[in-house]
Write an enzyme that holds these catalytic residues in place. Structure first.
Site, short mmCIF file in Angstrom:
data_model
loop_
_atom_site.label_atom_id
_atom_site.label_comp_id
_atom_site.label_asym_id
_atom_site.label_seq_id
_atom_site.Cartn_x
_atom_site.Cartn_y
_atom_site.Cartn_z
N HIS A 55 -18.65 -21.77 -19.58
CA HIS A 55 -19.36 -21.43 -18.33
C HIS A 55 -18.55 -20.53 -17.41
CE1 HIS A 55 -17.16 -25.21 -17.89
NE2 HIS A 55 -16.97 -24.90 -16.61
N THR A 58 -17.16 -14.89 -16.19
CA THR A 58 -16.33 -13.92 -16.93
C THR A 58 -15.36 -14.56 -17.93
OG1 THR A 58 -14.79 -14.03 -15.06
CG2 THR A 58 -16.30 -12.15 -15.10
N ARG A 59 -15.02 -13.80 -18.97
CA ARG A 59 -13.96 -14.13 -19.91
C ARG A 59 -13.24 -12.84 -20.29
NH1 ARG A 59 -15.20 -18.49 -18.64
NH2 ARG A 59 -15.38 -20.40 -19.81
N LYS A 272 -10.61 -13.95 -9.61
CA LYS A 272 -10.53 -15.17 -10.44
C LYS A 272 -9.14 -15.28 -11.03
CE LYS A 272 -12.57 -17.27 -14.57
NZ LYS A 272 -13.58 -17.09 -15.64
N HIS A 277 -3.35 -24.07 -19.43
CA HIS A 277 -2.80 -25.42 -19.64
C HIS A 277 -2.49 -26.13 -18.32
CE1 HIS A 277 -2.84 -24.56 -23.85
NE2 HIS A 277 -2.01 -23.55 -23.71
N CYS A 321 -12.87 -26.70 -16.34
CA CYS A 321 -13.37 -26.22 -17.63
C CYS A 321 -12.51 -26.90 -18.70
CB CYS A 321 -13.21 -24.70 -17.67
SG CYS A 321 -13.97 -23.87 -19.08
N LYS A 354 -14.15 -14.36 -26.58
CA LYS A 354 -14.28 -12.95 -26.99
C LYS A 354 -14.81 -12.79 -28.41
CE LYS A 354 -9.77 -12.68 -26.29
NZ LYS A 354 -9.47 -14.14 -26.29
C1 LIG Z 1 -10.83 -21.92 -17.93
C2 LIG Z 1 -11.08 -21.24 -19.26
C3 LIG Z 1 -10.78 -19.90 -19.39
C4 LIG Z 1 -10.97 -19.26 -20.61
N1 LIG Z 1 -10.72 -17.93 -20.70
C5 LIG Z 1 -10.97 -17.28 -21.86
C6 LIG Z 1 -10.84 -15.88 -21.91
O1 LIG Z 1 -10.51 -15.24 -20.92
N2 LIG Z 1 -11.13 -15.25 -23.09
C7 LIG Z 1 -11.52 -15.94 -24.19
O2 LIG Z 1 -11.75 -15.31 -25.22
N3 LIG Z 1 -11.68 -17.27 -24.15
C8 LIG Z 1 -11.43 -17.96 -23.02
N4 LIG Z 1 -11.60 -19.30 -22.94
C9 LIG Z 1 -12.00 -20.04 -24.15
C10 LIG Z 1 -13.47 -19.90 -24.42
O3 LIG Z 1 -14.20 -20.00 -23.24
C11 LIG Z 1 -13.87 -20.96 -25.45
O4 LIG Z 1 -13.05 -20.83 -26.60
C12 LIG Z 1 -15.31 -20.82 -25.88
O5 LIG Z 1 -16.13 -20.74 -24.75
C13 LIG Z 1 -15.70 -22.02 -26.75
O6 LIG Z 1 -17.11 -21.98 -27.01
P1 LIG Z 1 -17.80 -23.13 -27.81
O7 LIG Z 1 -19.17 -22.66 -28.12
O8 LIG Z 1 -16.92 -23.59 -28.91
O9 LIG Z 1 -17.86 -24.37 -26.79
P2 LIG Z 1 -18.95 -24.69 -25.64
O10 LIG Z 1 -19.35 -23.46 -24.95
O11 LIG Z 1 -18.39 -25.81 -24.84
O12 LIG Z 1 -20.22 -25.18 -26.43
C14 LIG Z 1 -20.32 -26.44 -27.03
C15 LIG Z 1 -21.70 -26.96 -26.71
O13 LIG Z 1 -21.95 -28.08 -27.54
C16 LIG Z 1 -22.76 -28.98 -26.83
N5 LIG Z 1 -22.66 -30.31 -27.44
C17 LIG Z 1 -21.54 -31.02 -27.65
N6 LIG Z 1 -21.84 -32.20 -28.20
C18 LIG Z 1 -23.19 -32.24 -28.35
C19 LIG Z 1 -24.10 -33.22 -28.85
N7 LIG Z 1 -23.68 -34.40 -29.29
N8 LIG Z 1 -25.42 -32.92 -28.85
C20 LIG Z 1 -25.85 -31.71 -28.42
N9 LIG Z 1 -25.03 -30.77 -27.90
C21 LIG Z 1 -23.72 -31.03 -27.88
C22 LIG Z 1 -22.17 -28.92 -25.41
O14 LIG Z 1 -23.08 -29.37 -24.44
C23 LIG Z 1 -21.83 -27.43 -25.27
O15 LIG Z 1 -22.85 -26.72 -24.61
C24 LIG Z 1 -11.44 -19.98 -21.73
C25 LIG Z 1 -11.75 -21.33 -21.60
C26 LIG Z 1 -11.57 -21.96 -20.37
C27 LIG Z 1 -11.92 -23.42 -20.26
#
Ligand SMILES: Cc1cc2nc3c(=O)[nH]c(=O)nc-3n(C[C@H](O)[C@H](O)[C@H](O)COP(=O)(O)OP(=O)(O)OC[C@H]3O[C@@H](n4cnc5c(N)ncnc54)[C@H](O)[C@@H]3O)c2cc1C
Length: 390
Positions: A55, A58-59, A272, A277, A321, A354
């Site tokens: 969420h 930006t990233r 931002k 960590h 986050c 990304k």
């Molecule tokens: C503060 C912060 C800064 C970051 N900055 C960067 C950056 O600058 N550049 C970069 O490349 N990356 C960055 N990252 C990392 C990046 O944001 C994550 O690696 C990426 O968003 C992970 O996506 P995802 O789809 O794996 O997880 P998520 O987006 O969390 O998606 C997982 C989804 O699964 C759903 N879910 C889980 N369990 C269940 C269930 N039992 N039933 C139904 N739904 C379920 C959740 O509700 C969620 O919506 C950052 C992360 C953070 C926290």
């Protein structure tokens, strides 16, 4: 795994179910639907939501990759796919600002970034602390710092991207269920059953992209990821002109006191800034404290004031986050050895967003063919389980 009966004429039967529609899941649902698959994406919260990892506005995207040159090829593919997504949607989803990786000259961040640029012939500049501050006056880094400037890096508009993927996926015919929690899944023979709080669905294939809930959704495997609480803040810059995207590259700065990252100011959102960590808090995503405390704010402000004094005005907003860390901070991607109809992508360790565009392609390949042409060797499951993987 329980044995289940599946009936492919059933309206509750899909080619593929995608569990978790965050960054990775939304890209995967979209790609599968575009390939003509009957696909269902299920998320336990709103899409997008503020409970997982994707969420916010930006990233960072960067081509220079201090975590390993192997990532550069994948980022190149991701870049191409981001531009294609912009063409399909007519929206601006990626803005190039250039990227800085900075630290002491012999640090992992500087040496790793440099090596990735050299290995992949990425144009770059090596700048001293003084040169960095002259070129980008919003930065106030110590003189002993060295920074690698790589002109292709920039900003992805994260919330906008997830909405774009979901909208496009629905246009291609995907079914998306928000606010429906998956409680169990079972694989048997050549199919899967997914049970939610609202019903039961079957599919030929299951893709698990559950972000911080990765271990909970893969509970038959040893725990391989540690969800970690993060805090970011947005500041009203004292000199806004120095934080304009035209001359403020996204950055990663690693020094003894911490690893900081940040973005220029877009619209009304402010500068931002965060410390990767943050307080090293390993958490359960279901019970994590999502309030930002005064102490959290103090820690973030300290870094912002030290390295970006003209940026650290009033704190406009702050948020929590979650990182989902593996021990080596590389991702975990593949199919389950015992149930190859189930594929998974997790452990993105704070640097995954990304790659969402290319992950959509990779996960669709794994669901459709059980393999992909992208090189995902670095992300093998068996480096943790020791159990053979295809
Ligand atoms: C503060 C912060 C800064 C970051 N900055 C960067 C950056 O600058 N550049 C970069 O490349 N990356 C960055 N990252 C990392 C990046 O944001 C994550 O690696 C990426 O968003 C992970 O996506 P995802 O789809 O794996 O997880 P998520 O987006 O969390 O998606 C997982 C989804 O699964 C759903 N879910 C889980 N369990 C269940 C269930 N039992 N039933 C139904 N739904 C379920 C959740 O509700 C969620 O919506 C950052 C992360 C953070 C926290």
């Amino acid at each position: 795994m329980d044995s289940v009966r599946t009936d492919s004429s059933d309206t509750n039967h899909y080619d593929v179910i995608v569990l978790g529609v965050g960054g990775m899941g939304s890209a995967t649902v979209c790609e599968l639907a575009e390939r003509g698959k009957k696909v269902l994406g299920i998320d336990r919260y709103d899409i997008p939501n503020t409970m997982g990892s994707s969420h916010g506005a930006t990233r960072i995207i960067r081509m220079a990759y201090y975590q390993g040159g192997d990532y550069v090829t994948l980022v190149r593919s991701a870049f191409d796919l981001w531009r294609k997504l912009e063409q399909k949607t007519g929206e601006t989803l990626l803005h190039v600002t250039g990227s800085i990786d900075a630290g002491l000259p012999d640090s992992e961040i500087v040496q790793g970034s440099l090596q990735s640029c050299r290995e992949h012939n990425l144009e770059h500049q090596v700048l001293s602390g003084k040169e960095l501050c002259e070129k980008f006056p919003g930065y106030q880094f110590p003189e002993e710092v060295q920074g690698i400037f790589q002109a292709d890096g920039g900003v992805l508009f994260a919330d906008k991207i997830i909405k774009a993927y979901v909208r496009l996926a629905q246009q291609y015919g995907a079914e998306i269920h928000a606010n429906e929690q998956v409680t169990q899944w079972h694989a048997a023979d050549n199919s899967v059953t997914v049970i939610t709080e609202h019903g039961q669905y079957t599919a030929d294939k299951l893709v698990i992209t559950a972000g911080p809930w990765f271990s909970k959704m893969m509970s038959h495997l040893p725990e391989m990821v540690a969800p970690e609480r993060q805090v970011v803040a947005w500041f009203d810059p004292i000199k806004p002109e120095l934080f304009n995207p035209s001359h403020f590259p996204v950055f990663n700065l690693l020094l003894g006191e911490g690893h900081y990252y940040g973005f220029p100011v877009y619209d009304e959102t402010g500068f931002k800034f965060g410390r990767a960590h943050h307080l090293n808090e390993i958490v359960d995503p279901d019970t994590m404290n999502r309030e930002v405390s005064d102490y959290d704010k103090k820690i973030v402000r300290q870094g912002a004031e030290k390295f970006f004094p003209e940026g650290a005005g009033d704190m406009l907003d702050s948020a929590t986050c979650i990182y989902t860390n593996t021990e080596d901070e590389h991702f975990i991607i593949g199919t389950l050895p015992e149930s190859p109809q189930v594929s998974f992508a997790g452990g993105f360790s704070g640097h995954g967003f990304k790659f969402c565009s290319v992950m959509g392609e990779i996960m669709a390949d794994l669901a459709e063919h059980g393999k992909t042409q992208h090189d995902i060797e670095l992300f093998r499951l068996d480096r943790f389980t020791g159990v053979g993987q295809k």
